[in-house]
Design a protein around this motif. Structure first.
Motif, PDB file in Angstrom:
ATOM      1  N   THR A 307     -11.141   2.594   3.385  1.00 48.69           N
ATOM      2  CA  THR A 307     -10.403   3.470   2.466  1.00 48.69           C
ATOM      3  C   THR A 307     -11.205   3.722   1.188  1.00 48.69           C
ATOM      4  OG1 THR A 307      -9.216   1.561   1.550  1.00 48.69           O
ATOM      5  CG2 THR A 307      -8.144   2.761   3.330  1.00 48.69           C
ATOM      6  N   ALA A 311      -6.371   1.194  -1.435  1.00 45.01           N
ATOM      7  CA  ALA A 311      -5.267   1.986  -0.901  1.00 45.01           C
ATOM      8  C   ALA A 311      -4.023   1.804  -1.764  1.00 45.01           C
ATOM      9  CB  ALA A 311      -4.972   1.586   0.542  1.00 45.01           C
ATOM     10  N   SER A 312      -3.950   0.672  -2.453  1.00 42.72           N
ATOM     11  CA  SER A 312      -2.877   0.418  -3.414  1.00 42.72           C
ATOM     12  C   SER A 312      -3.475  -0.177  -4.671  1.00 42.72           C
ATOM     13  CB  SER A 312      -1.822  -0.532  -2.829  1.00 42.72           C
ATOM     14  OG  SER A 312      -2.302  -1.870  -2.833  1.00 42.72           O
ATOM     15  N   ALA A 327       1.176   2.203  -3.356  1.00 43.81           N
ATOM     16  CA  ALA A 327       0.141   3.057  -2.777  1.00 43.81           C
ATOM     17  C   ALA A 327      -0.446   3.982  -3.827  1.00 43.81           C
ATOM     18  CB  ALA A 327       0.723   3.864  -1.618  1.00 43.81           C
ATOM     19  N   VAL A 331      -2.041   8.612  -0.831  1.00 42.66           N
ATOM     20  CA  VAL A 331      -2.137   7.599   0.221  1.00 42.66           C
ATOM     21  C   VAL A 331      -0.733   7.102   0.562  1.00 42.66           C
ATOM     22  CG1 VAL A 331      -3.038   5.310   0.828  1.00 42.66           C
ATOM     23  CG2 VAL A 331      -4.427   6.877  -0.535  1.00 42.66           C
ATOM     24  N   GLU A 332      -0.483   6.886   1.838  1.00 45.07           N
ATOM     25  CA  GLU A 332       0.756   6.266   2.290  1.00 45.07           C
ATOM     26  C   GLU A 332       0.434   4.956   2.990  1.00 45.07           C
ATOM     27  OE1 GLU A 332       3.817   9.014   4.108  1.00 45.07           O
ATOM     28  OE2 GLU A 332       2.011  10.284   4.218  1.00 45.07           O
ATOM     29  N   ILE A 333       1.335   3.977   2.846  1.00 44.58           N
ATOM     30  CA  ILE A 333       1.157   2.670   3.469  1.00 44.58           C
ATOM     31  C   ILE A 333       2.445   2.316   4.217  1.00 44.58           C
ATOM     32  CG2 ILE A 333       0.724   0.213   3.083  1.00 44.58           C
ATOM     33  CD1 ILE A 333      -0.749   0.938   0.532  1.00 44.58           C
ATOM     34  N   VAL A 353      -2.520   2.623   6.910  1.00 45.23           N
ATOM     35  CA  VAL A 353      -2.628   3.592   5.819  1.00 45.23           C
ATOM     36  C   VAL A 353      -2.975   4.959   6.387  1.00 45.23           C
ATOM     37  CG1 VAL A 353      -3.337   1.852   4.125  1.00 45.23           C
ATOM     38  CG2 VAL A 353      -5.073   3.062   5.423  1.00 45.23           C
ATOM     39  N   ARG A 354      -2.608   5.990   5.655  1.00 47.48           N
ATOM     40  CA  ARG A 354      -3.062   7.343   5.951  1.00 47.48           C
ATOM     41  C   ARG A 354      -3.150   8.090   4.628  1.00 47.48           C
ATOM     42  NH1 ARG A 354       2.262   9.763   9.149  1.00 47.48           N
ATOM     43  NH2 ARG A 354       3.706   9.741   7.386  1.00 47.48           N
ATOM     44  N   VAL A 358      -8.796   7.734   3.370  1.00 44.73           N
ATOM     45  CA  VAL A 358      -9.061   7.020   4.624  1.00 44.73           C
ATOM     46  C   VAL A 358     -10.286   7.609   5.317  1.00 44.73           C
ATOM     47  CG1 VAL A 358      -8.127   6.351   6.870  1.00 44.73           C
ATOM     48  CG2 VAL A 358      -6.630   6.435   4.858  1.00 44.73           C
ATOM     49  N   TRP A 377      -2.114   7.147  11.605  1.00 47.74           N
ATOM     50  CA  TRP A 377      -2.244   5.940  10.790  1.00 47.74           C
ATOM     51  C   TRP A 377      -3.524   5.193  11.153  1.00 47.74           C
ATOM     52  CZ3 TRP A 377       0.945   5.073   6.788  1.00 47.74           C
ATOM     53  CH2 TRP A 377       2.203   5.672   6.788  1.00 47.74           C
ATOM     54  N   CYS A 380      -5.201  -1.432   9.666  1.00 51.02           N
ATOM     55  CA  CYS A 380      -6.144  -2.115   8.774  1.00 51.02           C
ATOM     56  C   CYS A 380      -6.576  -3.488   9.262  1.00 51.02           C
ATOM     57  CB  CYS A 380      -5.545  -2.244   7.377  1.00 51.02           C
ATOM     58  SG  CYS A 380      -5.264  -0.652   6.563  1.00 51.02           S
TER      59      CYS A 380
END
Length: 510
Positions: A307, A311-312, A327, A331-333, A353-354, A358, A377, A380
């Motif tokens: 990533t 990612a967060s 996030a 980014v989405e988790i 994650v997406r 990514v 997705w 990870c």
């Protein structure tokens, strides 16, 4: 005009802040403004093209930290090519594997300190047009920039790969994460916003540039128009001199390096107060300016090479239940079960994650890419939980990982190396707490029937075949190893043989 590629960003900087300093390389002396950097990247792209580099081709950097890494990335951005800085501390066998795997169209290499090692590589050919020496009196690097007419930029989509970073060998071999212009720009935007970086940023590139923890801030500093300062490696005198000389206000320093800087400063008159740093022990805090920002109070987050960093970010949810925060923008988790189905908040599963940061996938790893995708997705390979307040908790790796200093060490790789020794029947590797490096490697070895072997012989065996930091620090011979299904029972091994200190806190990007 929207900026969708690194070449577009470089051109924007050249137009808007052309006279501002962009790059200062203190060991391979060079200083360039943003206008000069943009112009040099264009001419370097022409030199790359003359050596056969085109869209989708790879350029390999076999060297230490240098401003040429940033120039090389920007030159590849012009051509639609891919730049790969590789871990120069690896063994010859590991480097040979990477070269075979990457199949670079052009290799840029360094003489100082590592030239003798590189000459032993099976693929090394100093006389070949696609091996270019980049330092010393015989350097051919500046000759690559001889063309005064940069090529027309390749029509490059934002999702075109521009970087390839090899991850640690979690499945026994390293894998190259392909990172697009979009991923690099999005992470640079997010990191700059969280860290509140601007054109006043003066970042000391002291951590290795093949590691995302260093390179993400390199690119974020470039993104916001700051100054990137380069020294080739983390030596305390060089670090202190660079901070004083360039008034650096940012750097990625691991605890062991901080201890070395503190020890050096105790014996020399140095002024490091320009450096804004996370708090540490009292001696460190008196040397620097302690970061009291949101980041300084709740740094890091969850992330990995795949990533391009975080990612967060913990700073996005300082008082949340999950220590990894929320996030990042774009980014989405979520958590997935073993079948790839999303789990509800509060349920433990595999982190997925997406979004913008990514990677595109792993270079030449079709089977692994299929295994690590669940729809759109990216899986990870870590275990976590989305808390009821929407924050992220990191529980630990799906496969046990050892963290020594800033290096990730995967037991599978060390175990495979140990099994190559004729005296070894079985080997399991665990991490044991290490006061200086957080963890060090301990090998538990079952000898082959009738075999005899000393611990030091196995340590030397590993040193010759894999990077020195991965070799066991301790070897203990055992009669048998406990199993759990088809694999070893690492929980039992940790309990019986002193394992611990694993990076379960997850407070650092991979």
């Amino acid at each position: 005009m929207p900026v969708n590629t690194l070449h577009q960003l470089s051109g924007q900087h050249a137009a808007e802040r052309g006279d501002s300093p962009a790059l200062a390389d203190l060991d391979f002396p060079a200083r360039h403004t943003y206008a000069q950097l943009h112009e040099r990247a264009g001419r370097l792209a022409a030199g790359f093209a003359a050596r056969g580099v085109g869209a989708g081709d790879r350029v390999l950097w076999l060297g230490q930290n240098s401003g040429k890494v940033l120039e090389g990335i920007l030159a590849c951005a012009v051509l639609g090519a891919i730049f790969c800085p590789v871990n120069w501390r690896q063994s010859n066998r590991e480097l040979e594997f990477v070269i075979d795997d990457l199949q670079p169209s052009l290799t840029l290499w360094q003489e100082e300190e590592i030239g003798d090692t590189l000459r032993q590589l099976r693929q090394f050919d100093a006389q070949a047009d696609n091996w270019v020496l980049c330092d010393g009196p015989d350097s051919g690097y500046e000759a690559l920039l001889a063309d005064t007419a940069p090529p027309a930029p390749s029509p490059t989509a934002p999702d075109t790969p521009v970087l390839l970073l090899y991850t640690a060998a979690f499945d026994g071999r390293p894998n190259g994460a392909l990172l697009s212009h979009r991923a690099v720009l999005a992470q640079s935007r997010n990191y700059s916003a969280v860290r509140k970086l601007d054109a006043g940023a003066r970042y000391l590139n002291v951590g290795p540039l093949f590691h995302v923890a260093t390179l993400l801030e390199t690119m974020a500093t470039f993104y916001c128009g700051g100054l990137n300062v380069f020294i080739r490696r983390a030596a305390p005198e060089a670090i202190c001199n660079a901070i004083e000389q360039e008034r650096c206000n940012g750097a990625f320093l691991v605890p062991a390096t901080i201890d070395e800087v503190v020890a050096y400063a105790a014996q020399h008159d140095v002024d490091l107060h320009s450096l804004v740093a996370l708090p540490g022990r009292e001696e460190w805090n008196t040397l620097v300016t302690v970061d009291d920002s949101d980041w300084g109070r709740t740094p890091y987050g969850y992330g990995q090479t795949e990533t391009f960093g975080y990612a967060s970010y913990s700073a996005l949810a300082a008082n949340a239940t999950g220590r990894m925060g929320r996030a990042a923008p774009g980014v989405e988790i979520c958590m997935l079960d073993h079948s790839g189905a999303p789990l509800a908040p509060g349920e433990t599963g595999e982190i997925a994650v997406r979004g913008e940061t990514v990677m595109n996938g792993y270079w030449r790893r079709d089977e692994l890419n299929r295994a690590r995708r669940a729809g759109d997705w990216h899986r990870c390979n870590d275990i976590g939980r989305i808390e009821t307040d929407g924050s992220l908790s990191f529980i630990g790796p799906k496969a046990q990982m050892i963290r020594s200093g800033q290096e990730n060490i995967y037991p599978a790789e060390v175990e495979a190396c140990l099994r190559e020794h004729e005296a070894v029947a079985e080997a399991a590797v665990i991490g044991i707490p290490d006061e200086r490096w957080d963890q060090s490697v301990k090998a538990l070895v079952v000898l082959a029937e009738g075999a005899d072997c000393e611990a030091q012989a196995l340590i030397d065996h590993c040193r010759q075949r894999i990077a020195s930091y991965k070799k066991p620090k301790q070897v203990e011979f055992v009669a048998s190893l406990p199993r759990l299904g088809a694999g070893f029972d690492y929980a039992a091994l940790n309990r019986e043989y002193g394992g611990g200190g694993y990076p379960g806190a997850g407070n650092d990007a991979d």
